[in-house]
Design an enzyme around this catalytic site. Structure first.
Site, mmCIF file in Angstrom:
data_model
loop_
_atom_site.group_PDB
_atom_site.id
_atom_site.type_symbol
_atom_site.label_atom_id
_atom_site.label_comp_id
_atom_site.label_asym_id
_atom_site.label_seq_id
_atom_site.Cartn_x
_atom_site.Cartn_y
_atom_site.Cartn_z
ATOM 1 N N HIS A 296 2.946 0.788 -0.012
ATOM 2 C CA HIS A 296 3.746 -0.434 0.010
ATOM 3 C C HIS A 296 5.069 -0.269 0.738
ATOM 4 O O HIS A 296 5.621 -1.257 1.227
ATOM 5 C CB HIS A 296 3.995 -0.922 -1.420
ATOM 6 C CG HIS A 296 2.827 -1.623 -2.022
ATOM 7 N ND1 HIS A 296 1.809 -0.956 -2.652
ATOM 8 C CD2 HIS A 296 2.496 -2.935 -2.071
ATOM 9 C CE1 HIS A 296 0.905 -1.823 -3.082
ATOM 10 N NE2 HIS A 296 1.297 -3.037 -2.738
ATOM 11 N N GLY A 297 5.590 0.923 0.807
ATOM 12 C CA GLY A 297 6.861 1.067 1.495
ATOM 13 C C GLY A 297 7.395 2.473 1.467
ATOM 14 O O GLY A 297 7.031 3.285 0.593
#
Length: 442
Positions: A296-297
Site C-alpha cells: 500500500h505504500g
C-alpha cells in the site's frame, strides 16, 4: 483496438511520459508468455518467468520504494550517531496505478508458467488487458484467466447488463462524491490537529476515515465494474460489505478482494499456505499481511497496519474460525441481525478502525500518540458528531438492504427508481471541486 486506444488516452491524460513504462511492461510480459509456452526445458521456463517477475518488481521498487529504503538506511545510520545525507534519493513521480497494473500483468506470466492459461498471440488484445482503462489505476486487479478471454471474443450490447452497470456507476458516485468527499475535510482537520481534540472526537475521526476510505475505494470499484459492464466486460467483485464482517478473516474475504486473493494465490499458497507445519503456516500469515501492508505504500505506518491485521487474524487462524463465514450473508433470512452478530460486527469494526489510524497517519509516532489520546482523554462531548447521522447512518441502512447483492442486480425497479432520484439530487448538490481517489497514490 478501440479499447486499447481509449485506455492509453485515458492513462496518458494524466502524464503521457508514463505510457512508455506501461507499454514496456506489456511488451516484456507478452514475449515472456510466448517464450514460457515455447520452452520445453523447465529450467528455461523458470528463467523467463523470473525475467517477468524481476522486471515488474524492479519497476515497482524503483518508482515506489527506492527513496523509502534510502531514507530508512540513513535514519538507521543516524541512530548510531553518524551523520549521513540522503543524497541518493531520486526526485521521481509515482506513476498512478503502478501497483495495480504490474501485479495484473505479472499474474498473466505466472498463470502461463503454471499452465493455467495459454499465451495469446494477439498483442493488441494483451495490451488492452494490461491497460484496460476502467480498472487500470485503482483496480480491481484482474486475472488474465477472466479478462483476457472476454477481450478476445466478440461482445454484443445487452440492455440488462448495461442497466446494472449504470446502477453501479450511480451508487459508486454517491459513495465517492457524497460520503467520501464530504468526510474528507473533517478527517483531514481531525488528523492534522489531533493534539487539540479530545479522545472521543479522535475516535470519531478514525471512524470517519474508515468510511471515507471504504466509500472512496469501493466507490471507484463500483464505477469501474459498472463502466466495464457497458462495454460487455464482467470484472471480479472487489468489495462485499466488509464492515458487516464478524471476524477479521471474513473482513479480508470482503475487503479489496482482488488484492487479498492475488496474495493468496501467488504468494501464500506457493509459500506452503496452511498445508505446511504450524509455525510455517503462522509465518506465511505474517508474510502475507506484512507484504500487503507494504504494497500500500512506502511508509512504516503501512507495515504496522499489516502487522496489526496479522495479529488480529492469528487467533481465528489458530482456532480455525477464520473460515467460519465463507459465503453466509449476515442475517440472510432476517430483517435485523441478532445481538450476537451485532456484537461480532461491532468488535471487529472497532479493531479495524484502530488499525486504520496507522493507515491514515503521517508516521508511526503520530499514530501511537493519536491512539493513546483516544484511550487517555476520552470524552462524549465530541465535535463533528452530527455528521455520523447525516452520512454514516444512511449509508449503513442502504448497505444493509443491499447486503445480499453487492452488484445491485436484483434490486426492485420501483425502489431503485426512487433511490435514483434521491442519489442524483445528493450527487448534484455535492459535486464540485477536484478530490482524487485515495488509492490513486498506490
Amino acid at each position: 483496438m478501440l479499447v486499447l486506444v481509449s485506455s492509453y488516452v485515458f492513462y496518458g491524460w494524466w502524464d503521457y511520459r508514463f505510457l512508455f513504462l506501461i507499454f514496456l511492461s506489456t511488451v516484456i510480459d507478452y514475449y515472456v508468455g510466448l517464450e514460457v509456452e515455447k520452452q520445453t526445458v523447465p529450467k528455461m521456463k523458470k528463467i523467463f518467468l523470473w525475467i517477468s517477475v524481476l522486471f515488474n518488481l524492479g519497476v515497482l521498487g524503483v518508482f515506489k520504494y527506492y527513496n523509502f529504503f534510502v531514507d530508512s538506511w540513513v535514519d538507521l545510520i543516524r541512530g548510531f550517531g553518524y551523520q549521513l545525507e540522503s543524497k541518493w534519493t531520486l526526485n521521481i513521480i509515482l506513476p498512478v496505478g503502478i501497483s495495480f497494473y504490474t501485479f495484473q500483468t505479472m499474474s498473466y506470466t505466472i498463470d502461463v508458467y503454471r499452465g493455467n492459461l495459454k499465451p495469446t498471440k494477439d498483442f493488441v488484445s494483451f495490451a488492452s488487458f494490461v491497460s484496460f482503462f476502467p480498472q487500470l489505476v485503482a483496480g480491481p486487479i484482474e486475472r488474465a484467466t477472466n479478462l483476457l478471454p472476454q477481450i478476445l471474443k466478440k461482445r454484443v450490447f445487452d440492455y440488462r447488463t448495461a442497466e446494472q452497470g449504470l446502477r453501479l456507476i450511480l451508487w459508486g458516485m454517491f459513495k465517492k462524491v457524497v460520503i467520501a468527499d464530504s468526510l474528507a475535510p473533517i478527517v483531514d482537520n481531525i488528523f492534522t490537529g489531533y493534539s487539540s481534540f479530545d479522545g472521543g472526537t479522535l475516535f470519531l475521526g478514525a471512524v470517519y476515515f474508515a468510511f471515507q476510505i471504504y466509500c472512496d475505494f469501493s466507490g471507484y470499484s463500483d464505477m469501474a465494474i459498472g463502466t466495464s459492464k457497458l462495454f460487455g466486460f464482467e470484472l471480479m467483485s472487489n468489495f462485499k460489505f466488509p464492515y458487516f464482517s464478524r471476524n477479521i478473516g471474513e473482513f479480508w474475504r470482503r475487503w479489496h478482494i482482488s488484492l487479498s486473493t492475488w496474495f493468496r494465490d501467488y504468494l501464500y499458497i506457493p509459500l506452503g499456505g496452511s498445508r505446511a507445519g504450524k509455525w510455517q503456516s503462522l509465518r506465511n500469515v505474517f508474510v502475507i499481511f506484512l507484504v500487503s501492508g507494504f504494497w500500500h505504500g512506502a511508509n512504516w505506518t503501512f507495515v504496522i497496519w499489516g502487522l496489526i491485521h496479522a495479529i488480529l487474524y492469528i487467533p481465528s487462524f489458530v482456532l480455525k474460525t477464520n473460515r467460519k463465514y465463507l459465503s453466509e450473508v449476515v442475517a440472510e433470512n432476517r430483517v435485523f441481525p441478532s445481538l450476537r452478530e451485532i456484537w461480532q460486527m461491532g468488535t471487529n469494526f472497532f479493531f479495524v478502525v484502530i488499525a486504520w489510524v496507522f493507515f491514515r497517519s503521517e508516521n508511526a509516532l503520530q499514530a501511537f500518540d493519536y491512539i493513546g489520546r483516544i484511550f487517555t482523554d476520552f470524552s462524549f462531548h465530541v465535535s463533528y458528531k452530527y455528521y455520523f447521522v447525516y452520512y454514516i447512518v444512511p449509508l449503513i441502512l442502504l448497505e444493509w438492504i443491499f447486503r445480499r447483492d453487492e452488484r445491485l442486480a436484483h434490486v426492485s425497479k420501483s425502489f431503485w427508481f426512487v433511490l435514483t432520484i434521491v442519489l442524483l439530487v445528493f450527487i448534484t448538490a455535492k459535486f464540485g471541486g477536484e478530490k482524487s481517489f485515495i488509492y490513486f497514490q498506490f
